[in-house]
Structures are given as C-alpha cells and as structure tokens.
Scaffold this motif. Sequence first.
Motif, PDB file in Angstrom:
ATOM      1  N   LEU A  99      -6.843   2.853   0.313  1.00 23.98           N
ATOM      2  CA  LEU A  99      -6.409   2.247   1.793  1.00 23.98           C
ATOM      3  C   LEU A  99      -6.576   0.446   1.469  1.00 23.98           C
ATOM      4  O   LEU A  99      -7.468  -0.038   0.700  1.00 23.98           O
ATOM      5  CB  LEU A  99      -7.088   2.488   2.990  1.00 23.98           C
ATOM      6  CG  LEU A  99      -6.915   3.714   3.672  1.00 23.98           C
ATOM      7  CD1 LEU A  99      -8.147   3.953   4.781  1.00 23.98           C
ATOM      8  CD2 LEU A  99      -5.686   3.911   3.933  1.00 23.98           C
ATOM      9  N   THR A 100      -5.468  -0.338   1.731  1.00 22.34           N
ATOM     10  CA  THR A 100      -5.653  -1.738   1.889  1.00 22.34           C
ATOM     11  C   THR A 100      -6.370  -2.367   2.820  1.00 22.34           C
ATOM     12  O   THR A 100      -6.905  -1.629   3.540  1.00 22.34           O
ATOM     13  CB  THR A 100      -3.973  -2.191   2.090  1.00 22.34           C
ATOM     14  OG1 THR A 100      -3.798  -1.742   3.422  1.00 22.34           O
ATOM     15  CG2 THR A 100      -3.143  -1.784   1.155  1.00 22.34           C
ATOM     16  N   GLY A 104       0.867  -1.281   0.167  1.00 22.46           N
ATOM     17  CA  GLY A 104      -0.051   0.132   0.204  1.00 22.46           C
ATOM     18  C   GLY A 104       0.924   1.336  -0.058  1.00 22.46           C
ATOM     19  O   GLY A 104       1.919   1.200  -0.518  1.00 22.46           O
ATOM     20  N   SER A 131      -5.003  -2.095   6.394  1.00 20.31           N
ATOM     21  CA  SER A 131      -5.327  -0.971   7.383  1.00 20.31           C
ATOM     22  C   SER A 131      -6.793  -0.616   7.461  1.00 20.31           C
ATOM     23  O   SER A 131      -7.253  -0.232   8.206  1.00 20.31           O
ATOM     24  CB  SER A 131      -4.644   0.384   6.577  1.00 20.31           C
ATOM     25  OG  SER A 131      -5.061   0.355   5.183  1.00 20.31           O
ATOM     26  N   ASP A 158      -1.447   3.942   4.745  1.00 17.63           N
ATOM     27  CA  ASP A 158      -1.598   2.595   5.169  1.00 17.63           C
ATOM     28  C   ASP A 158      -0.505   2.531   6.372  1.00 17.63           C
ATOM     29  O   ASP A 158      -0.696   1.808   7.578  1.00 17.63           O
ATOM     30  CB  ASP A 158      -1.236   1.718   4.253  1.00 17.63           C
ATOM     31  CG  ASP A 158      -2.545   1.344   3.110  1.00 17.63           C
ATOM     32  OD1 ASP A 158      -3.595   1.205   3.612  1.00 17.63           O
ATOM     33  OD2 ASP A 158      -2.330   1.569   1.965  1.00 17.63           O
TER      34      ASP A 158
END
Length: 770
Positions: free
Chosen positions: A539-540, A497, A543, A501
């Motif tokens: 955002l991943t 990311g 996270s 993140d």
Amino acid sequence: FDVLSLVRSTANMGASDSKYIFRHRVNQLVTRPISATDHGFWKLVFISQLSTEDIFSLVQPSDVRRLRRRQPTNLATLIFKSIEQLHLFVTDKRTDYTSARNAIRLLARLVPFVFENGRFDSKRDVEEDEVAHASTHVPPGLENELELGPPKASSPLPEGYDFVEHFFWQNRLITEDGSDLLFTELGDKPLNIPLGQLMMQLLMDACVYPGFTIPANSKAPKEVPGYPHLDPSKLWCGGVGVPESVIATSYQLDSNRIDVLRCLLACATQTLYERDSLYHNKFIDCFATHINTNAVTLCYSLLNVIITYNPRGSLPYTSYMGVYREQLVDGCLHVLLTMLDYGHYQRTPAPAEESADAASTHAFWNTLKNITDESDMKVLFTGLNTLLGNHLFASNTYLPGSQKTIGCHAEILLLLWKVIDVNKTFRARLCKKFDVCSLVTHLLYHMVLAMGEHTKYGILQITTFILLALSGERDFGVSLNAPFTKTLPIPLPMFTGNHIDLLVILFQLVIFQNKPWIKPLYDCMLTILVNVSPYTKSLTMVSAHKLISLFEIFSNPKNLLRSDRKSLNNTIVLLELFNNLIQYQYEGNVQLVYAIILQRKLFERLEAMLYDPTEGDADPNLPRLPPAVREEIHIHTISRMLKHVTSELETYYTENKPGGGDRGVLQFLQKTTLVGLLPVPHAILIRRFESQTHTHSWVSSWTWGIIYLRVTEPPMLDGSSIRLFKISGMAEETPPQRTAAGPAPPTANPAATAAAAASSSSSSSAGPSS
C-alpha cells in the motif's frame, strides 16, 4: 356509415386523416358497445398504416381507463382481437406485417393500464372526459358522422372485480346482465389455454419469426455443440455461442424487434401495480420458466445484442449515429432484466436444493448459468466492461462532447450483478483470467459520480454489491495488485500504486461525504477491503493514511459507545484489516506500519478502553467499553508490533542523527523482523456474499424503478397508479407526471443485509499464497 366508403376516403386522404379515423374508432369503443362480430369495424383497426408513436398518441391512458371502467367488454374484445391477429400471423405464416404490428403495438399500449387497480374517482373521470372531448379534432367532411359525445358514467363491473384474472387466465368476463362472456374459440379452433398464456406464447413466436424479427434465409447452423436448446438460425445477433459475423440484421428487423420487446415489457409490468416486488407474475412465469428452444435462443439473442453493442464511433461525433440500435439495446436490457428478476426462489426463502431446482427450470437463469466456455465468457466480459467504460471514455476525449454517453449504465450494472450472481464459474474466471482491474476502475468511477446525489443511490449500492461479491474470490485480491496507470477525471491525490490503493482512496472519499444515505454501505466497503487485505502486497503512504483516517473516525469513544454498534463493528473490521497486513504482508506494507506508528495514540486509546480505570495508568476519564464487547477487539497484534518497533526506532534515531527522513525510516522498518514477536497468525477469514430475500427485493424494486424512468419514448407507463414504489414529487391528488427524481429508495436496508450475509457465509484458510 358505410365501411367501404370509409376505406376509399381513407385511401384518398393523407396519413393525418387516417389518424382521425383511427381516433374515431377509439372514441366509439369508449362510448358504446361494439359487437365482436362487427368485422368491418375491427378490420379497420388493424389495417391502418400507423406508427408506434401514432398509436400511443391516439390511444390515451384515459381512454384505456374509461374502457375498463365503462366498456370492459369492448376492452376485452379489443385485446382478444389483437391476440387473434397475432395468432393468424404466426400460424398462417403471413408476409403482410401491418396487422401484426398494429396488434403488438395495441397490446403494448393497453396492457399496462389494464393492470392498474382501477380506483378512479368520478371527478377525475369527468375532467378526463372534458379534456379528451375538447382536444379531439375532426377531419373535414366527417363532423356529422363521428360520435364524439362524452361516455356514460356507469360501470357494469361489480366492485372488486378482477379483470386481469378473469379475462387473461379464465377466458371469461362478466357482462352488464350478470352473465359470463366466454372466450372459447380462436378463429375456427377451440381455445384450450388461458389467453394470457397464449399471448405470451405468440409473442415468443414473434421473436423468432423469419422475415419479421430474424433473417428470412439465415445461413447460421441449426445447432451448436455444447449449447442445448440453442438454435443459431433464430438468433438476432452473434456473440455468445455463435460468432457475431455469422448473422446479418437490418433496420426493419430491428424496428420489429423493438415493437415486440416493448409489448413483452408491457406484459411484465403487472409487478409494478403490486406492493411486493416478489409478486407471482403469471405472464413472466409462463414466458421465462419453461426451458425450450425459443426461450433459450431468445435469451442468447437479448444478451448478444447487448454485449456486441459498441457505442464508440470510429471518428469524433459519429457515435451519435445509429440511435435505433441503442433503442434495441435498451429494449433487450429491460426484457432480459425483468425475466432474470423473476423467480420462485425470491418469493419464499427456500433451501439451496430448491433454489437449484428453480434455476434448472428457469430458461433465462439456466442459459446464463451454462455459459462456461472460455471464449464465450471472454466475449461476455468484454461486452459488459466496454459498456460500463463508456462514461469514462466519453469524459476523457480531446474534443468536448465528441463521444456520446449512453443512458443504460444502471441496466448494465444490474445485468453484471445478475450474471455474477447466477454464474459462479463466470465470477471466478472474471477474477482470475480477465481484466478485472479495468472493471473495478469503471465500477469505482460510477460510484464516485453517484455519491453526491440521493437519486443515484441505487448505482452506488449496486456497484458496492458487485465489488462485495467479487471480493469473496481469492483471485480478485491477487489481481488488484496490478499497478494503476489510468487517469480518472475526478480529483484524486497523487499516488503511484496499485488498484487496491485506488479502492482505499475512493472508498475513503465516499465515506467522508458523510451522506446519510451512504452510511448503510460503510460496512460493505470495509468488508471489501478486509477481504482483499491478506493478498495486498503493498500500500502507498497515501492509502495508508486514508485507512488511519477511517480508523480515527470509527474508533472515536463517542462513536464506539453508540447502541447501534455500527462504529464498533467498523472498528473491528479495520483492526482485522491491519492485522492481516501486518501478519501476512509486513515487508510490502511498511508504509502502513509507519502510519500506525505516527498515529499510535489512537490505538493506545482504544486499548485503554478495554481495561477498567483501576488497571494500569490509564486515563480515569476515558470511557470504557462494556466487558461483553472487549473480546471482539483484537488489538494485541498491533500493540505488540508498536511496542517492538517503537523501541527499535528509538535506537535507530539515536544511531542515525539527524536520520534519513521518511525514506530512511521505511527502509529500516522493512529490515525489521517481527518473527516470534507477534501472536500466532490467525486464519484468514473471507466473507463471501450470499444473496438474501431483502437483497433480491431491493434489486427488483430498483430494476423496475429504472425501467419506469427510462421507458419514455413513447411513454408506456403512468406513475399515478404504481404501487411497487413511491414516485418522488408525485402527490396522489395531482395528475401523473414523470419526475427526474424517480422512485424513492426502499425503506429496507439491503446493504446491512448484504454485509450480514457476507459475514455469515465466510470461509477461512491457513494463509494466502504469494
């Protein structure tokens, strides 16, 4: 005995015997009055070939305390003679530096103990006398001539007499018969200014003395366009203002600089012996708050020595060479921080225009504020970032221990804080033009290393403050969308990311430590995240789940209903963060939307707490929030999003059995539109950090605590009489000992103050640009 005979015997004896002679002079000063006109006695004090370590070992703290208590006239005369030697050195342009070095080293040794409050009981005095008497070794042949008896117990000074004020600032001292000893002449010239002011002026002159602290024949130009009051020919080192290659240095110049810096720091330590860190320190005041060529040039010298220092070695293990340079960097950091720490705006809350006026007359603030050239700001940022990255670099080497870890990380963090606090242009440029992602990585690494130890709370707090201040800049949030590709030697979940993140993951890691000393920083960390959220493109899933886990803790009904409102406030901030991502960056943050859907019961529970039990089919056993706070809970955006997306997902699962897994759901969510379904987008609220009195007070106390712990070779400070902070593990009845724990954290809560200041100083905009 005869002075000439003693000189001849000293010349014939080794260095160790010379130390005995000097020690004898110290003992004479403690035991009997010495006339100021005894030129033979005073000459031997200043011509002795002694190192800094020699003087610090031969003049013990107990000697200075007994001098002040029992022979204050001798103490005053010794300090006066040292100032006189400096005056002769500067005005007569002497090339023999022995007397000047001894004078500077003696002042550095004496002054901190002169600043003590002098409350010493007789039992302790007797014990110190016995120890000093028993440990004194007499050179052969001088047993009958050295007077080593214990000093008298009487004190000629009246109770409550202020030695520092009378001697340094009124040029007088009361004698045993009650009369005033006046210091009205210096050599053959009248003395028209306070001795304290003269001493600081002479030390300033010593900082720019050709052949002593600057090259004798500098090839640097006399001025630089755009830099008023800067004289490059007096610089210690190039960097900001002048290229680094222009100015040469040497080991001897560095050695003299270290001595002068140590003395300057000693003169600034009066603050340590006051309970208020915002104390009006006259010594710093007359040194730092007058803009002139020498003061401005010295500020550039200190800054350039720091930012051009590169602790990395060209080959493995070569970084351990050049210890003297690191000592100079430490000295520059300590003096620069104490000068920047001092200011009129700290002592009383002042309007903005008065604070601006104070900055315009403060040589060190004004110098930092006026660094606006693009190339100079780049040099400044690169230097500070390289030093902050030393710890991470040293931890990632292939050969264990092949890279030295410097010990001044706390001071570098403080300096970075001072720079971005004073120079708003540098702060904005840092976020927009420079490698702010690298800086954030280094700051977070220091934060994680400090999170488990209470003694490192200061590092955790100052890194949070720096990130909070930077997060008020729009470009900060935009820049953090850059991919995170580095490797940190800490346990992190696998993710691919960006640096936002990384912020989320490490903030969640710190908060989940659940340490009581970290809790005041929760709102600051969440404020940083909400400030960057409108500009977060993606955002991943990792996270996203970290954010939901934080929401789960803070939105727990038991936590929400606490009287301190901490969990309630944190929940409100997290809801604002979610709303920002949904309203402004929906397509790139479907991972967060999916995480909210998976944990929708948390949001449904919170929404149910906003209504009375009689409304709807809510659980009657669920506690309700007070009506006064319900309007602060902005959950309507999430509720509408959940209602629409959940319905769409049911249709998706019906038509796509068994479905495409999480990836298929994410692709479906990305194609789902919320246009016209959500409330009108709210204005973006950016909380800008503004320093407050409590923040300055904490930073000042922590600065002095770091200096106290770091100034150990040679030891200049004794913790037994320090009043600014409490030394952990030091009881009043025990002998003073320096402890690793250091100063205890202050009782005030500057983190809460910082968050409140950030909340009160906010700006809104229509929305972020992509």
